[in-house]
Design a protein around this motif. Structure first.
Motif, short mmCIF file in Angstrom:
data_model
loop_
_atom_site.label_atom_id
_atom_site.label_comp_id
_atom_site.label_asym_id
_atom_site.label_seq_id
_atom_site.Cartn_x
_atom_site.Cartn_y
_atom_site.Cartn_z
N GLN A 1 0.83 -1.21 0.00
CA GLN A 1 0.00 0.00 0.00
C GLN A 1 0.86 1.26 0.00
O GLN A 1 0.53 2.24 -0.68
CB GLN A 1 -0.94 0.00 1.21
CG GLN A 1 -2.01 1.07 1.18
CD GLN A 1 -2.94 0.92 -0.01
OE1 GLN A 1 -3.32 -0.18 -0.37
NE2 GLN A 1 -3.30 2.05 -0.63
N GLU A 2 1.96 1.25 0.75
CA GLU A 2 2.85 2.41 0.73
C GLU A 2 3.45 2.60 -0.67
O GLU A 2 3.59 3.74 -1.14
CB GLU A 2 3.97 2.23 1.76
CG GLU A 2 3.50 2.38 3.20
CD GLU A 2 4.62 2.70 4.16
OE1 GLU A 2 4.39 3.46 5.14
OE2 GLU A 2 5.75 2.20 3.93
N TYR A 3 3.78 1.50 -1.32
CA TYR A 3 4.29 1.59 -2.70
C TYR A 3 3.21 2.17 -3.63
O TYR A 3 3.51 3.03 -4.47
CB TYR A 3 4.69 0.19 -3.17
CG TYR A 3 5.01 0.12 -4.64
CD1 TYR A 3 6.30 0.40 -5.12
CD2 TYR A 3 4.03 -0.24 -5.57
CE1 TYR A 3 6.58 0.34 -6.47
CE2 TYR A 3 4.31 -0.30 -6.92
CZ TYR A 3 5.58 -0.01 -7.37
OH TYR A 3 5.86 -0.06 -8.72
N ASP B 1 3.62 -12.57 -8.26
CA ASP B 1 2.61 -12.03 -9.18
C ASP B 1 2.15 -10.64 -8.75
O ASP B 1 2.01 -9.73 -9.59
CB ASP B 1 1.41 -12.98 -9.25
CG ASP B 1 1.74 -14.28 -9.97
OD1 ASP B 1 2.76 -14.30 -10.68
OD2 ASP B 1 0.98 -15.26 -9.81
N GLN B 2 1.92 -10.47 -7.45
CA GLN B 2 1.47 -9.17 -6.95
C GLN B 2 2.56 -8.11 -7.12
O GLN B 2 2.27 -6.96 -7.44
CB GLN B 2 1.07 -9.28 -5.48
CG GLN B 2 -0.21 -10.07 -5.26
CD GLN B 2 -0.48 -10.30 -3.78
OE1 GLN B 2 -0.01 -11.26 -3.19
NE2 GLN B 2 -1.23 -9.40 -3.18
N TYR C 1 11.81 -3.09 0.07
CA TYR C 1 10.80 -3.74 0.91
C TYR C 1 9.96 -4.81 0.21
O TYR C 1 9.40 -5.69 0.89
CB TYR C 1 9.84 -2.69 1.48
CG TYR C 1 10.51 -1.71 2.41
CD1 TYR C 1 11.01 -2.12 3.64
CD2 TYR C 1 10.63 -0.37 2.06
CE1 TYR C 1 11.62 -1.21 4.50
CE2 TYR C 1 11.23 0.55 2.92
CZ TYR C 1 11.73 0.12 4.13
OH TYR C 1 12.33 1.01 4.99
N LEU C 2 9.82 -4.78 -1.10
CA LEU C 2 8.94 -5.74 -1.77
C LEU C 2 9.67 -6.95 -2.34
O LEU C 2 9.13 -8.05 -2.35
CB LEU C 2 8.15 -5.04 -2.90
CG LEU C 2 7.20 -3.93 -2.48
CD1 LEU C 2 6.43 -3.42 -3.69
CD2 LEU C 2 6.22 -4.41 -1.41
N VAL C 3 10.89 -6.74 -2.83
CA VAL C 3 11.62 -7.82 -3.49
C VAL C 3 11.82 -9.01 -2.55
O VAL C 3 11.82 -10.17 -2.98
CB VAL C 3 12.98 -7.30 -4.02
CG1 VAL C 3 13.84 -8.46 -4.52
CG2 VAL C 3 12.75 -6.29 -5.14
#
Length: 422
Positions: free
Chosen positions: A204-206, A235-236, A225-227
């Motif tokens: 959500q921050e992204y 997929d997300q 933070y996502l990798v």
């Protein structure tokens, strides 16, 4: 007759009662552990450097003394932090755990439900449930007032719900900072629960960076933070990266959903579910759950029929199916009661029909009433007097004829059919 307490049944509701302070104490332990590990690691690193220098190039006594003084200072700071942590968080939590366990132990020593001690214990439990209900419905001031007046501050979870309110308030203002801090404090427990709350918050921050057009910051954020979540959420993450090329006002379904503002209320629900699960709190107030148990034993299809409502039945309180917040509304959430043996109550006398008070059915419409005489202590208005007679008395006073009080159908008493209860 004295009724023995079902202690196991009573304690079914009490798991969160003991779990919440335990989770608080676990959090204190984890914080203490982090302080110890970090500072001891620094001391060990300094010691290793000092040994290495002395064995290779040699080290002056002055430098060695400075290094030793730095290590002593680090250990003293650690001791001070642990002492403060123990005094400010550890001891109060221990007291709460002790008082709650003593409260639960009380009921195990009460022999019967008729014991006055159980009445006092049950009153305290009801006060706890009222505080729980008030906290869940945003009435913190009321909850604090009840807890203070009843002297049960250590038996209720006001601090926990204050934290929930604070974090949910931040999420409603579109800030994930407070919720992410909570996730960091409870990272191990959330991992065991296989919760994806932290990823959802990071995503959500992204999304908000992408919405604001801050593409480079969004790319840097995704790398940081996502990798790390790519093994389970690839997929997300790929879909989120493509979001940088899509405008926030897009009508394309999959990207429109990512930009949808309703994601924030869903995050609030996800956070609440996570913190409830962590503390084994039910999603419903404990007061509602206790009422459900009673309502489930009373609920019948007849409760939702205007012709057969009983003013003394909590399910038939006039609220069932009306959309208002009465016991009937709560009863809509529970299944109908199941009876292994049928119990039929006479519409006229209100008495149970059985072999001694045989049920009799009208031949045409099938309505069933008791055969026995209406008790003399039941009073009705003049207009209801004829209808307020059981079948046998009615026939004696009407030349063998009986009248159905609901359909007004009339027949001979001898024409009534006996009904056998299975």
């Amino acid at each position: 007759m004295s009724k023995k307490l079902n202690v196991d049944g009573i304690l079914l509701f009490e798991q969160p009662f003991a779990r919440v302070p335990f989770e608080n104490y676990r959090k204190v332990f984890r914080t203490t552990q982090r302080h110890v590990e970090r500072d001891l690691k620094a001391v060990q690193s300094t010691t290793a450097d000092l040994v290495k220098q002395s064995s290779s190039t040699g080290v002056s006594s002055e430098a060695a003394i400075q290094s030793i003084d730095a290590m002593i200072s680090t250990v003293e700071n650690l001791k001070r932090k642990l002492s403060e942590l123990h005094e400010t968080a550890g001891n109060p939590t221990q007291d709460v755990i002790r008082e709650r366990l003593q409260h639960l132990a009380t009921v195990e020593n009460i022999p019967t439900a008729n014991d006055p001690e159980f009445g006092r214990w049950a009153d305290t439990r009801l006060d706890r449930w009222l505080v729980d209900w008030a906290l869940r419905n945003g009435k913190e001031k009321t909850a604090r007032m009840i807890a203070k007046e009843k002297h049960i501050e250590t038996l209720v979870d006001i601090d926990l719900f204050s934290d929930i309110k604070r974090i949910e308030g931040a999420l409603s203002r579109h800030s994930c900072t407070e919720a992410l801090a909570w996730c960091s404090e409870n990272k191990t427990a959330l991992r065991k629960m296989k919760s994806t709350l932290e990823f959802d918050l990071r995503l959500q921050e992204y999304i908000e960076l992408a919405r604001a057009g801050r593409r480079q910051e969004a790319i840097d954020y995704s790398k940081k933070y996502l990798v790390s979540w790519q093994e389970t959420h690839l997929d997300q993450i790929q879909q989120a990266l493509a979001l940088l090329a899509v405008r926030p006002d897009t009508s394309y379904g999959r990207y429109k959903r990512l930009y949808d503002p309703t994601r924030w209320p869903n995050l609030i629900k996800s956070f609440r579910l996570a913190i409830y699960s962590l503390n084994t709190l039910p999603t419903e107030p404990l007061l509602h759950l206790s009422l459900y148990a009673g309502l489930a034993s009373l609920k019948l299809p007849a409760c939702y029929s205007h012709a057969t409502k009983n003013v003394d039945c909590p399910v038939c309180d006039g609220e069932a199916g009306s959309g208002s917040q009465g016991l009937g509304k709560l009863a809509e959430e529970v299944p109908y009661s199941h009876h292994a043996n049928s119990t039929i109550v006479c519409y006229i006398t209100g008495k149970i029909m059985d072999a001694d008070n045989m049920p009799m059915a009208f031949p045409d419409n099938g309505y069933v009433y008791s055969r026995g005489v209406c008790p003399s202590d039941v009073y009705f208005s003049v207009s209801m007097l004829t209808a307020a007679k059981a079948m046998e008395e009615m026939s004696l006073k009407n030349d063998g004829m009986v009248t159905c009080p609901r359909s007004k159908a009339t027949c001979k008493f001898s024409a009534l059919r006996r009904v056998y209860i299975s």
